[in-house]
Design an enzyme around this catalytic site. Structure first.
Site, PDB file in Angstrom:
ATOM      1  N   GLY A  11       0.832  -1.205   0.000  1.00 53.62           N
ATOM      2  CA  GLY A  11       0.000   0.000   0.000  1.00 53.62           C
ATOM      3  C   GLY A  11       0.866   1.254   0.000  1.00 53.62           C
ATOM      4  O   GLY A  11       2.100   1.183  -0.039  1.00 53.62           O
ATOM      5  N   GLN A  12       0.232   2.409   0.070  1.00 50.11           N
ATOM      6  CA  GLN A  12       0.965   3.680  -0.013  1.00 50.11           C
ATOM      7  C   GLN A  12       1.940   3.854   1.159  1.00 50.11           C
ATOM      8  O   GLN A  12       3.120   4.131   0.961  1.00 50.11           O
ATOM      9  CB  GLN A  12      -0.024   4.844  -0.051  1.00 50.11           C
ATOM     10  CG  GLN A  12      -0.915   4.834  -1.277  1.00 50.11           C
ATOM     11  CD  GLN A  12      -1.829   6.036  -1.323  1.00 50.11           C
ATOM     12  OE1 GLN A  12      -1.458   7.104  -1.788  1.00 50.11           O
ATOM     13  NE2 GLN A  12      -3.046   5.880  -0.820  1.00 50.11           N
ATOM     14  N   LEU A  13       1.435   3.664   2.377  1.00 46.28           N
ATOM     15  CA  LEU A  13       2.284   3.840   3.555  1.00 46.28           C
ATOM     16  C   LEU A  13       3.330   2.740   3.652  1.00 46.28           C
ATOM     17  O   LEU A  13       4.507   3.003   3.946  1.00 46.28           O
ATOM     18  CB  LEU A  13       1.427   3.887   4.823  1.00 46.28           C
ATOM     19  CG  LEU A  13       2.168   4.054   6.151  1.00 46.28           C
ATOM     20  CD1 LEU A  13       3.045   5.306   6.148  1.00 46.28           C
ATOM     21  CD2 LEU A  13       1.182   4.086   7.315  1.00 46.28           C
ATOM     22  N   ASP A  38      -1.742 -13.395   5.339  1.00 47.65           N
ATOM     23  CA  ASP A  38      -3.152 -13.178   5.016  1.00 47.65           C
ATOM     24  C   ASP A  38      -3.915 -12.818   6.293  1.00 47.65           C
ATOM     25  O   ASP A  38      -4.213 -13.676   7.114  1.00 47.65           O
ATOM     26  CB  ASP A  38      -3.731 -14.440   4.365  1.00 47.65           C
ATOM     27  CG  ASP A  38      -5.173 -14.233   3.905  1.00 47.65           C
ATOM     28  OD1 ASP A  38      -5.692 -13.107   4.070  1.00 47.65           O
ATOM     29  OD2 ASP A  38      -5.769 -15.190   3.387  1.00 47.65           O
ATOM     30  N   ALA A  62      -5.370  -2.417   5.586  1.00 49.15           N
ATOM     31  CA  ALA A  62      -6.770  -2.059   5.848  1.00 49.15           C
ATOM     32  C   ALA A  62      -7.577  -2.294   4.587  1.00 49.15           C
ATOM     33  O   ALA A  62      -7.026  -2.381   3.489  1.00 49.15           O
ATOM     34  CB  ALA A  62      -6.884  -0.594   6.261  1.00 49.15           C
ATOM     35  N   ASP A 104      -9.413   9.489   9.884  1.00 50.98           N
ATOM     36  CA  ASP A 104     -10.315  10.586  10.266  1.00 50.98           C
ATOM     37  C   ASP A 104     -11.782  10.179  10.083  1.00 50.98           C
ATOM     38  O   ASP A 104     -12.684  10.860  10.585  1.00 50.98           O
ATOM     39  CB  ASP A 104     -10.028  11.833   9.421  1.00 50.98           C
ATOM     40  CG  ASP A 104     -10.217  11.591   7.924  1.00 50.98           C
ATOM     41  OD1 ASP A 104      -9.787  10.528   7.434  1.00 50.98           O
ATOM     42  OD2 ASP A 104     -10.780  12.460   7.231  1.00 50.98           O
ATOM     43  N   TYR A 127     -16.807   1.844   6.467  1.00 51.57           N
ATOM     44  CA  TYR A 127     -15.352   1.927   6.626  1.00 51.57           C
ATOM     45  C   TYR A 127     -15.021   2.539   7.993  1.00 51.57           C
ATOM     46  O   TYR A 127     -14.229   1.983   8.763  1.00 51.57           O
ATOM     47  CB  TYR A 127     -14.751   2.769   5.495  1.00 51.57           C
ATOM     48  CG  TYR A 127     -13.286   3.086   5.666  1.00 51.57           C
ATOM     49  CD1 TYR A 127     -12.320   2.079   5.635  1.00 51.57           C
ATOM     50  CD2 TYR A 127     -12.851   4.395   5.864  1.00 51.57           C
ATOM     51  CE1 TYR A 127     -10.969   2.367   5.791  1.00 51.57           C
ATOM     52  CE2 TYR A 127     -11.505   4.697   6.020  1.00 51.57           C
ATOM     53  CZ  TYR A 127     -10.571   3.676   5.987  1.00 51.57           C
ATOM     54  OH  TYR A 127      -9.237   3.956   6.154  1.00 51.57           O
ATOM     55  N   LYS A 131     -13.226   0.715  11.199  1.00 56.57           N
ATOM     56  CA  LYS A 131     -11.942   1.258  11.661  1.00 56.57           C
ATOM     57  C   LYS A 131     -12.027   1.643  13.141  1.00 56.57           C
ATOM     58  O   LYS A 131     -11.076   1.428  13.897  1.00 56.57           O
ATOM     59  CB  LYS A 131     -11.520   2.466  10.816  1.00 56.57           C
ATOM     60  CG  LYS A 131     -11.065   2.114   9.406  1.00 56.57           C
ATOM     61  CD  LYS A 131      -9.789   1.283   9.371  1.00 56.57           C
ATOM     62  CE  LYS A 131      -8.547   2.098   9.660  1.00 56.57           C
ATOM     63  NZ  LYS A 131      -7.300   1.306   9.504  1.00 56.57           N
TER      64      LYS A 131
END
Length: 286
Positions: A11-13, A38, A62, A104, A127, A131
């Site tokens: 992912g991005q992070l 997994d 996530a 957020d 979502y 979270k």
């Protein structure tokens, strides 16, 4: 040598942490994505984590497809909540430090001033609900964990608003962008650095922290900054979110107050435009 397990490594992070890991060779890094670990396989997750046996877990994984989450409820609950409970329970039992990344979207968007970590949560989509359940499970199973809420994440990796807008601005003459949802973007490279600042700080201070770049803008203003820095010739108009209905509702105001992370760990929070400039320079050089 402390071993760091990073989940959601593609992912991005996770990708930004892989770049940054080269500067932190005092750690042994284990990067995993779905193929290597997994998180949906809850029955074997504990034994798989035990096999890796990390001293630190950074959970970047996530189910982040906000609109799809409205129908993929079970998958969202497993990835955003139940898997976190397993990780937190194992880390607590084994003296392992856990940093869990949240969002957020645990807020309802009705605030008018920057949200502190103590602000009341009230998610308005699946979502956000899953979270928040993940946050609660994390703190319940491992009170010594750190949760970092972030917002509007983008990077030179993966799919995100900056890359989508840059592409559309080159293909179209006009674009409409929502102008009544307020927050601040987060360059994933900055968040990765903040995480490493926490891990290398002399004191571990458990709890919830907020991190995004400095600035208070709408998506429309974000698009204007992308246009300016990319030197794109595209006319951009601001429209209300009601003109652009989506399966999942979005918070109208989710600006995060970053005072706590700055004061506790000395984290430096760059201005959003300064970070956007860095990311777009990287994208141009690809």
């Amino acid at each position: 040598m402390n071993r760091i397990l990073v989940t959601g490594a593609k992912g991005q992070l996770g990708s930004e942490l892989q770049v940054l890991s080269k500067d932190y060779s005092q750690f042994e890094w284990i990067f995993t994505d779905r193929e290597e670990l997994d998180l949906c396989d809850l029955d074997h997750l504990t034994s798989e984590i035990a096999r890796i046996n990390p001293q630190i877990i950074i959970n970047c994984a996530a189910h982040t497809a906000v609109d799809r989450a409205e129908t993929e409820i079970e998958l969202s609950d497993i990835l955003n909540h139940k898997a976190i409970a397993v990780m937190a329970k194992w880390s607590h039992a084994n003296g392992c430090k856990l940093i869990h990344v949240s969002t957020d979207y645990v807020f309802d968007g009705t605030a008018e001033t920057a949200l502190t970590e103590n602000a009341a949560t009230n998610p308005i989509n699946i979502y956000g609900v899953t979270k928040l359940a993940g946050e609660n499970a994390c703190l319940q199973e491992n009170p010594n964990s750190i949760i970092i809420r972030t917002s509007w994440v983008y990077s030179s990796f993966g799919a995100n608003f900056v890359k989508t807008m840059s592409k559309l601005m080159q293909e179209r003459d006009t674009l409409n962008v929502v102008n009544d949802q307020i927050g601040s973007p987060t360059y994933a490279a900055d968040l990765a650095q903040a995480i490493m600042d926490i891990l290398t700080h002399e004191q571990w201070q458990a709890g919830i922290y907020h991190f995004s770049n400095e600035g208070e803008i709408s998506w429309y203003e974000f698009a204007l900054a992308i246009k300016e820095l990319g030197n794109f010739d595209c006319e951009i108009s601001g429209i209300p979110a009601s003109n652009y209905p989506t399966p999942a509702k979005r918070p109208q105001f989710s600006l995060l107050d970053k005072s706590k992370i700055k004061n506790t760990f000395g984290v430096v929070v760059p201005d959003y435009k300064e970070s956007l400039r860095k990311c777009m320079k990287l994208l141009r050089s690809e």
